[in-house]
Design a protein around this motif. Sequence first.
Motif, PDB file in Angstrom:
ATOM      1  N   ALA A  96       0.884  -1.175   0.209  1.00 45.78           N
ATOM      2  CA  ALA A  96      -0.030   0.038  -0.151  1.00 45.78           C
ATOM      3  C   ALA A  96       1.030   1.277  -0.085  1.00 45.78           C
ATOM      4  N   ARG A  97       2.006   1.514   0.725  1.00 40.62           N
ATOM      5  CA  ARG A  97       2.833   2.439   0.630  1.00 40.62           C
ATOM      6  C   ARG A  97       3.510   2.489  -0.644  1.00 40.62           C
ATOM      7  N   ALA A  98       3.774   1.596  -1.200  1.00 45.42           N
ATOM      8  CA  ALA A  98       4.617   1.802  -2.473  1.00 45.42           C
ATOM      9  C   ALA A  98       3.671   2.018  -3.841  1.00 45.42           C
ATOM     10  N   ILE A  99       2.541   2.275  -3.506  1.00 39.98           N
ATOM     11  CA  ILE A  99       1.672   2.754  -4.460  1.00 39.98           C
ATOM     12  C   ILE A  99       1.648   4.140  -4.933  1.00 39.98           C
ATOM     13  N   PRO A 100       1.835   4.421  -5.934  1.00 44.08           N
ATOM     14  CA  PRO A 100       2.224   6.101  -6.257  1.00 44.08           C
ATOM     15  C   PRO A 100       0.830   6.980  -5.916  1.00 44.08           C
ATOM     16  N   TYR A 101       1.261   7.869  -5.201  1.00 38.98           N
ATOM     17  CA  TYR A 101      -0.023   8.784  -4.615  1.00 38.98           C
ATOM     18  C   TYR A 101      -0.850   9.361  -5.814  1.00 38.98           C
ATOM     19  N   ASP A 130     -11.649  23.537   3.842  1.00 40.64           N
ATOM     20  CA  ASP A 130     -10.418  23.375   3.310  1.00 40.64           C
ATOM     21  C   ASP A 130      -9.216  24.174   4.240  1.00 40.64           C
ATOM     22  N   ASP A 131      -9.961  25.071   4.888  1.00 36.68           N
ATOM     23  CA  ASP A 131      -8.742  25.710   5.747  1.00 36.68           C
ATOM     24  C   ASP A 131      -8.621  24.834   7.103  1.00 36.68           C
ATOM     25  N   LEU A 132      -9.606  24.168   7.511  1.00 40.70           N
ATOM     26  CA  LEU A 132      -9.401  23.102   8.594  1.00 40.70           C
ATOM     27  C   LEU A 132      -8.612  22.127   8.359  1.00 40.70           C
ATOM     28  N   ALA A 133      -8.743  21.606   7.193  1.00 35.74           N
ATOM     29  CA  ALA A 133      -7.926  20.537   6.523  1.00 35.74           C
ATOM     30  C   ALA A 133      -6.546  20.976   6.475  1.00 35.74           C
ATOM     31  N   ARG A 134      -6.285  22.170   6.275  1.00 34.14           N
ATOM     32  CA  ARG A 134      -4.831  22.392   6.222  1.00 34.14           C
ATOM     33  C   ARG A 134      -4.234  22.707   7.644  1.00 34.14           C
ATOM     34  N   ARG A 135      -4.948  23.038   8.716  1.00 35.87           N
ATOM     35  CA  ARG A 135      -4.339  22.869   9.921  1.00 35.87           C
ATOM     36  C   ARG A 135      -4.261  21.690  10.706  1.00 35.87           C
ATOM     37  N   LEU A 136      -4.964  20.748  10.173  1.00 36.35           N
ATOM     38  CA  LEU A 136      -4.969  19.020  10.740  1.00 36.35           C
ATOM     39  C   LEU A 136      -4.106  18.312   9.889  1.00 36.35           C
ATOM     40  N   SER A 137      -3.851  18.714   8.709  1.00 38.39           N
ATOM     41  CA  SER A 137      -2.886  17.718   8.078  1.00 38.39           C
ATOM     42  C   SER A 137      -1.253  18.073   8.294  1.00 38.39           C
ATOM     43  N   PRO A 138      -0.467  17.180   8.519  1.00 32.44           N
ATOM     44  CA  PRO A 138       0.857  17.396   8.559  1.00 32.44           C
ATOM     45  C   PRO A 138       1.808  17.074   7.299  1.00 32.44           C
ATOM     46  N   SER A 139       1.057  16.854   6.172  1.00 33.93           N
ATOM     47  CA  SER A 139       2.068  16.633   5.155  1.00 33.93           C
ATOM     48  C   SER A 139       1.725  17.702   4.034  1.00 33.93           C
ATOM     49  N   ASP A 140       2.579  17.627   2.828  1.00 34.42           N
ATOM     50  CA  ASP A 140       2.317  18.324   1.568  1.00 34.42           C
ATOM     51  C   ASP A 140       1.226  17.917   0.578  1.00 34.42           C
ATOM     52  N   ARG A 141       0.797  16.478   1.075  1.00 38.46           N
ATOM     53  CA  ARG A 141      -0.083  16.028   0.038  1.00 38.46           C
ATOM     54  C   ARG A 141      -1.540  16.656   0.566  1.00 38.46           C
ATOM     55  N   PRO A 142      -2.232  16.901  -0.639  1.00 37.51           N
ATOM     56  CA  PRO A 142      -3.458  17.669  -0.535  1.00 37.51           C
ATOM     57  C   PRO A 142      -4.366  16.838   0.117  1.00 37.51           C
ATOM     58  N   ILE A 143      -5.074  17.196   1.253  1.00 42.76           N
ATOM     59  CA  ILE A 143      -6.454  16.618   1.556  1.00 42.76           C
ATOM     60  C   ILE A 143      -7.674  17.131   1.070  1.00 42.76           C
ATOM     61  N   ARG A 144      -8.234  16.230   0.171  1.00 46.12           N
ATOM     62  CA  ARG A 144      -9.445  16.851  -0.563  1.00 46.12           C
ATOM     63  C   ARG A 144     -10.760  16.542   0.276  1.00 46.12           C
ATOM     64  N   ILE A 145     -11.652  17.552   0.752  1.00 47.20           N
ATOM     65  CA  ILE A 145     -12.786  17.050   1.639  1.00 47.20           C
ATOM     66  C   ILE A 145     -14.260  17.463   0.648  1.00 47.20           C
ATOM     67  N   GLY A 146     -15.114  17.018   1.068  1.00 47.93           N
ATOM     68  CA  GLY A 146     -16.164  17.140   0.430  1.00 47.93           C
ATOM     69  C   GLY A 146     -17.318  16.695   1.432  1.00 47.93           C
ATOM     70  N   VAL A 147     -18.575  17.238   1.479  1.00 46.83           N
ATOM     71  CA  VAL A 147     -19.686  16.969   2.134  1.00 46.83           C
ATOM     72  C   VAL A 147     -20.744  16.127   1.245  1.00 46.83           C
ATOM     73  N   PRO A 159      -9.421   6.701  -1.174  1.00 49.13           N
ATOM     74  CA  PRO A 159      -7.815   6.714  -1.305  1.00 49.13           C
ATOM     75  C   PRO A 159      -7.526   8.192  -2.140  1.00 49.13           C
ATOM     76  N   GLY A 160      -6.258   8.550  -2.072  1.00 52.78           N
ATOM     77  CA  GLY A 160      -5.750   9.518  -2.692  1.00 52.78           C
ATOM     78  C   GLY A 160      -5.936  10.927  -1.801  1.00 52.78           C
TER      79      GLY A 160
END
Length: 326
Positions: A96-101, A130-147, A159-160
């Motif tokens: 799982a960790r070897a799969i390209p992001y 989006d602002d909240l996700a940036r505060r909570l995410s430790p990595s440079d990978r984008p966290i995309r949130i929807g409702v 995934p992703g």
Amino acid sequence: MSLADGMLWIGGFDPVALSDLQRIDADRLVFGRKGVDGWRLGFDEEPPGPILWQLPAGARYGGAIDRVGLWWAVGIAMVVSALVLLGAITGLDLLARAIPYAWEQKLGDAISGDFGAQACRTAGGQKALDDLARRLSPSDRPIRIGVVNIPVVNAVALPGGRILIFQGLIEKARSPDEVAGVLAHEIGHVENRHVMVALLRRFGLGLLIGSGGTAAEYGQALLDARYSRAAESEADAFSVKQLLQAGISPAATAGFFRRMSKEEAGMGGPLVYLASHPSSDERRRRFEAAAKAGTAFRPALSPPQWAALRSICAGTNPLGDIDLRF
């Protein structure tokens, strides 16, 4: 008859090396000689102990088992089986960790597309998330949130770095800090690649070559997924850490789980502990312990941002009475 230097001496016959003897009857003391057809050695009476103990034993289960004994062989087989199982589980994690992001992101986009009809989006509500996700995410990978307008108190990591929050959870939450705790938990699943491990365990390598199932089937598998208790605890620990780093109090999330534990009380008590999720009461204690007195916290969202998030699904129709559990 005597025994010396690995040779069996029998009166009137040439000595025979013990290594040349082989037991040909498991129940009687009858031996043959390797490479000599028709050669037989039998005993009418049991020979003296020093000789008997060095004669070849009878074969009952096969060479390797007979050499170590049946119960030793069973024990060794159990240990080997456990190691193989552990290797398979660890192997999935490494795979799982070897799969390209970037590949993961495409899969997450395909799965989330099936919720398009229920997607909720307003400029203010989405910016708050989006602002909240940036505060909570430790990595440079984008966290995309929807409702999505689904009346279920939950959220799901795809995934992703895709995360879907169900409107039922936002309605149930009494503050944005409660939503932040759940969101950080789902980000923990993303960061630890729990999502891909769950899909690989369900669909195998077919997931990687496009023959394991459809996007809809992958999405349903994640909705039905039961992460291991270790994975859930890992995601909770991640959530606590990120809340503290963002200056958000974990006490609100503890209150959220306190209310959930009261609802679980009607499920049969101990039956809750048989589920793969830790019980809400167990999770409450973890978040409660992290909310240290005297620490300066600030809200996860401002009042206008919280109001925008609460109304993000205004004007969309809920999915209705469905059974979406995870």
